[in-house]
Design a protein around this motif. Sequence first.
Motif, mmCIF file in Angstrom:
data_model
loop_
_atom_site.group_PDB
_atom_site.id
_atom_site.type_symbol
_atom_site.label_atom_id
_atom_site.label_comp_id
_atom_site.label_asym_id
_atom_site.label_seq_id
_atom_site.Cartn_x
_atom_site.Cartn_y
_atom_site.Cartn_z
ATOM 1 N N ILE A 231 6.064 -30.906 24.421
ATOM 2 C CA ILE A 231 4.823 -31.022 25.173
ATOM 3 C C ILE A 231 3.774 -30.186 24.437
ATOM 4 O O ILE A 231 3.817 -28.962 24.417
ATOM 5 C CB ILE A 231 5.007 -30.598 26.651
ATOM 6 N N GLU A 232 2.853 -30.894 23.767
ATOM 7 C CA GLU A 232 1.898 -30.285 22.849
ATOM 8 C C GLU A 232 0.481 -30.459 23.368
ATOM 9 O O GLU A 232 0.133 -31.518 23.917
ATOM 10 C CB GLU A 232 2.007 -30.937 21.471
ATOM 11 N N LEU A 233 -0.353 -29.445 23.170
ATOM 12 C CA LEU A 233 -1.729 -29.479 23.636
ATOM 13 C C LEU A 233 -2.689 -29.261 22.465
ATOM 14 O O LEU A 233 -2.466 -28.383 21.628
ATOM 15 C CB LEU A 233 -1.950 -28.409 24.713
ATOM 16 N N MET A 234 -3.759 -30.051 22.418
ATOM 17 C CA MET A 234 -4.824 -29.893 21.421
ATOM 18 C C MET A 234 -6.160 -29.878 22.146
ATOM 19 O O MET A 234 -6.365 -30.659 23.074
ATOM 20 C CB MET A 234 -4.805 -31.035 20.405
ATOM 21 N N ASP A 235 -7.075 -28.998 21.715
ATOM 22 C CA ASP A 235 -8.390 -28.967 22.349
ATOM 23 C C ASP A 235 -9.373 -29.845 21.569
ATOM 24 O O ASP A 235 -9.019 -30.487 20.569
ATOM 25 C CB ASP A 235 -8.888 -27.533 22.518
ATOM 26 N N ALA A 236 -10.630 -29.864 22.011
ATOM 27 C CA ALA A 236 -11.619 -30.795 21.455
ATOM 28 C C ALA A 236 -11.854 -30.578 19.965
ATOM 29 O O ALA A 236 -12.000 -31.547 19.206
ATOM 30 C CB ALA A 236 -12.940 -30.656 22.221
ATOM 31 N N LEU A 237 -11.886 -29.313 19.533
ATOM 32 C CA LEU A 237 -12.145 -29.035 18.123
ATOM 33 C C LEU A 237 -10.979 -29.493 17.252
ATOM 34 O O LEU A 237 -11.181 -30.047 16.157
ATOM 35 C CB LEU A 237 -12.408 -27.538 17.939
ATOM 36 N N ALA A 238 -9.762 -29.271 17.719
ATOM 37 C CA ALA A 238 -8.586 -29.731 16.981
ATOM 38 C C ALA A 238 -8.530 -31.259 16.935
ATOM 39 O O ALA A 238 -8.154 -31.857 15.924
ATOM 40 C CB ALA A 238 -7.314 -29.175 17.615
ATOM 41 N N ILE A 239 -8.918 -31.899 18.047
ATOM 42 C CA ILE A 239 -8.965 -33.368 18.085
ATOM 43 C C ILE A 239 -9.975 -33.890 17.074
ATOM 44 O O ILE A 239 -9.720 -34.855 16.338
ATOM 45 C CB ILE A 239 -9.317 -33.862 19.502
ATOM 46 N N GLU A 240 -11.144 -33.241 17.029
ATOM 47 C CA GLU A 240 -12.184 -33.642 16.080
ATOM 48 C C GLU A 240 -11.654 -33.597 14.645
ATOM 49 O O GLU A 240 -11.886 -34.519 13.844
ATOM 50 C CB GLU A 240 -13.390 -32.711 16.224
ATOM 51 N N ALA A 241 -10.929 -32.533 14.313
ATOM 52 C CA ALA A 241 -10.387 -32.388 12.966
ATOM 53 C C ALA A 241 -9.355 -33.468 12.663
ATOM 54 O O ALA A 241 -9.353 -34.072 11.588
ATOM 55 C CB ALA A 241 -9.763 -31.003 12.803
ATOM 56 N N ALA A 242 -8.454 -33.719 13.624
ATOM 57 C CA ALA A 242 -7.412 -34.726 13.418
ATOM 58 C C ALA A 242 -8.006 -36.114 13.251
ATOM 59 O O ALA A 242 -7.546 -36.906 12.417
ATOM 60 C CB ALA A 242 -6.427 -34.696 14.587
ATOM 61 N N GLU A 243 -9.031 -36.419 14.022
ATOM 62 C CA GLU A 243 -9.684 -37.728 13.899
ATOM 63 C C GLU A 243 -10.320 -37.899 12.521
ATOM 64 O O GLU A 243 -10.229 -38.951 11.890
ATOM 65 C CB GLU A 243 -10.750 -37.904 14.986
ATOM 66 N N ALA A 244 -10.959 -36.819 12.049
ATOM 67 C CA ALA A 244 -11.605 -36.878 10.743
ATOM 68 C C ALA A 244 -10.592 -37.056 9.624
ATOM 69 O O ALA A 244 -10.861 -37.716 8.620
ATOM 70 C CB ALA A 244 -12.423 -35.609 10.510
ATOM 71 N N ALA A 245 -9.399 -36.496 9.822
ATOM 72 C CA ALA A 245 -8.393 -36.519 8.752
ATOM 73 C C ALA A 245 -7.543 -37.779 8.756
ATOM 74 O O ALA A 245 -7.312 -38.373 7.699
ATOM 75 C CB ALA A 245 -7.493 -35.287 8.869
ATOM 76 N N VAL A 246 -7.058 -38.189 9.928
ATOM 77 C CA VAL A 246 -6.074 -39.280 9.950
ATOM 78 C C VAL A 246 -6.443 -40.427 10.875
ATOM 79 O O VAL A 246 -5.696 -41.407 10.975
ATOM 80 C CB VAL A 246 -4.668 -38.740 10.333
ATOM 81 N N GLY A 247 -7.586 -40.341 11.576
ATOM 82 C CA GLY A 247 -7.995 -41.435 12.452
ATOM 83 C C GLY A 247 -6.940 -41.803 13.470
ATOM 84 O O GLY A 247 -6.560 -42.970 13.622
ATOM 85 N N ALA A 310 -5.667 -30.674 8.880
ATOM 86 C CA ALA A 310 -6.882 -31.432 9.207
ATOM 87 C C ALA A 310 -8.080 -30.540 9.444
ATOM 88 O O ALA A 310 -9.228 -30.960 9.241
ATOM 89 C CB ALA A 310 -6.635 -32.301 10.437
ATOM 90 N N VAL A 311 -7.849 -29.311 9.866
ATOM 91 C CA VAL A 311 -8.963 -28.408 10.156
ATOM 92 C C VAL A 311 -9.804 -28.165 8.900
ATOM 93 O O VAL A 311 -10.984 -27.829 8.989
ATOM 94 C CB VAL A 311 -8.433 -27.092 10.769
ATOM 95 N N GLY A 312 -9.201 -28.368 7.743
ATOM 96 C CA GLY A 312 -9.960 -28.263 6.503
ATOM 97 C C GLY A 312 -11.105 -29.262 6.418
ATOM 98 O O GLY A 312 -12.040 -29.084 5.622
ATOM 99 N N ARG A 313 -11.074 -30.313 7.267
ATOM 100 C CA ARG A 313 -12.171 -31.280 7.295
ATOM 101 C C ARG A 313 -13.416 -30.739 7.996
ATOM 102 O O ARG A 313 -14.510 -31.251 7.795
ATOM 103 C CB ARG A 313 -11.710 -32.566 8.006
ATOM 104 N N ILE A 314 -13.228 -29.728 8.847
ATOM 105 C CA ILE A 314 -14.366 -29.220 9.614
ATOM 106 C C ILE A 314 -14.683 -27.763 9.301
ATOM 107 O O ILE A 314 -15.640 -27.220 9.838
ATOM 108 C CB ILE A 314 -14.128 -29.377 11.140
ATOM 109 N N SER A 315 -13.885 -27.132 8.438
ATOM 110 C CA SER A 315 -14.145 -25.742 8.073
ATOM 111 C C SER A 315 -13.569 -25.479 6.684
ATOM 112 O O SER A 315 -12.431 -25.851 6.408
ATOM 113 C CB SER A 315 -13.510 -24.790 9.083
ATOM 114 N N PRO A 316 -14.344 -24.818 5.804
ATOM 115 C CA PRO A 316 -13.827 -24.552 4.452
ATOM 116 C C PRO A 316 -12.677 -23.559 4.432
ATOM 117 O O PRO A 316 -11.839 -23.581 3.537
ATOM 118 C CB PRO A 316 -15.053 -23.996 3.714
ATOM 119 N N ASN A 317 -12.598 -22.683 5.425
ATOM 120 C CA ASN A 317 -11.522 -21.690 5.499
ATOM 121 C C ASN A 317 -11.105 -21.510 6.954
ATOM 122 O O ASN A 317 -11.907 -21.721 7.865
ATOM 123 C CB ASN A 317 -11.976 -20.335 4.946
ATOM 124 N N TYR A 318 -9.862 -21.105 7.163
ATOM 125 C CA TYR A 318 -9.412 -20.808 8.517
ATOM 126 C C TYR A 318 -8.142 -19.968 8.476
ATOM 127 O O TYR A 318 -7.410 -19.963 7.485
ATOM 128 C CB TYR A 318 -9.181 -22.079 9.342
#
Length: 463
Positions: A231-247, A310-318
């Motif tokens: 049972i996994e949870l993702m918030d809006a920012l993580a969803i945004e990154a995943a969509e940008a990376a893998v649709g 995927a977060v690399g799609r919305i931030s250069p570092n993390y």
Amino acid sequence: MIDDPTELGTYACDGLTNMRVQPGLVVLAENAGDIAATVRACAESGVPFVARGSGTGLSGGALPHAEGVLIVTARMRKILAIAPEDGCAVVEPGVINLDVTRAASAQGFHYAPDPSSQQICSIGGNLAENSGGAHCLKYGFTAHHVTGCQIVTPDGDQVPLGGRAVEYPGYDLLGAFVGSEGTLGVATEVTVKLTRNPESVQTLLAGFESTDHAGAAVSAIIGDGVVPAAIELMDALAIEAAEAAVGCGYPAGAGAVLVVEIDGPAAEVEHTFAAVQEHCRASGAFEVRVAGTDEERALIWRGRKSAFAAVGRISPNYIVQDGVIPRTALPEVLRAMAELSAASGVRVANVFHAGDGNLHPLVLFDGRIEGAEEAAEEVSGAILDLCITHGGSITGEHGVGADKAKHMPRMFTDDDLDTMQLVRCAFDPSNICNPGKIFPTPRMCGEVPRVHSAGERTPAEIF
């Protein structure tokens, strides 16, 4: 061996890229004999050494020593045995996590621990960090799936711990070794349990307006006595990154999504899965999507499994953190994290194992901006303080490594830390095995900064 400065730079960090140390020498081990010979030479010369697998760790656990040897096990990728009659597989430490399942699948088995990096992370690294994964809620961590290993001790001896049987008499040295983050020796062979494939698997994706609503669904599901496989949870920012990376096509406008998977006997799965859907809708899910095929199930998981990269799609570092809290504290801690983010101006994306409260906040920053990394590290540390304050831990599955050693005194007293070091000193009295990891200050067995003196041979000269 690698001693060219340009090539050595390849091994200067693991998955925690903001911490870098160029090793003195790299040894690409082909077998257990190579590792034993390398460690013996290090022990005889007092040279520190660090073991490294695929280098996907996220706590700096495989951070090299500048005047030491980095022993890389990535070439040791033989699956030595698949033994369904014993319910186990025997593998070398460089074997990729997912390759164990691929090798066992034809006989109806799989290897249950499944870190997000399972397509590239190695079993030896999983053992060192006691890795978990999305399905750890039901199936447990690496420690629950290792019955034995062959190790090279810090003085170069080759020693067996455990074996194919589930239990052995005497002190649980295997239990001490798994999760010791490479500080007690180097694994050269690992025996892992295989798990029978379930009769039925059902997966759903639920979209919610907020993490509060998604967290309420998690509490309702677990409170009803349901134990999902995941049972996994993702918030809006993580969803945004995943969509940008893998649709991945997650519900549009969702402030949070849950990925819930139920497996087991078909009749039980059917009943339990219906209850899970009811709890999601009752907690405010505006969309519940059930995977009807293996392809649809894979697409749901693709978004979650790709989240870190995927977060690399919305931030250069993390910075990827790894704290643990009680499930009931999820709403309060997530709100506090949002307040930290707003007050500091540092964005935080959340993706985590909601069922067991294992948070993986991704603290975003741009390293090109002066002070940005320091601000991100401050927020990262404050998140770990939140976890401790709410009765949790500074790590669930990524390990302490070099990154979180400074946080250990927030959880443990000096006496606690010294007692832990007694185990380490029993294995490694010379303190040459992955020094500087886990513990925050020089202690018990003489852990002091090593200074290269004039006339002393370098690691390259020793080998």
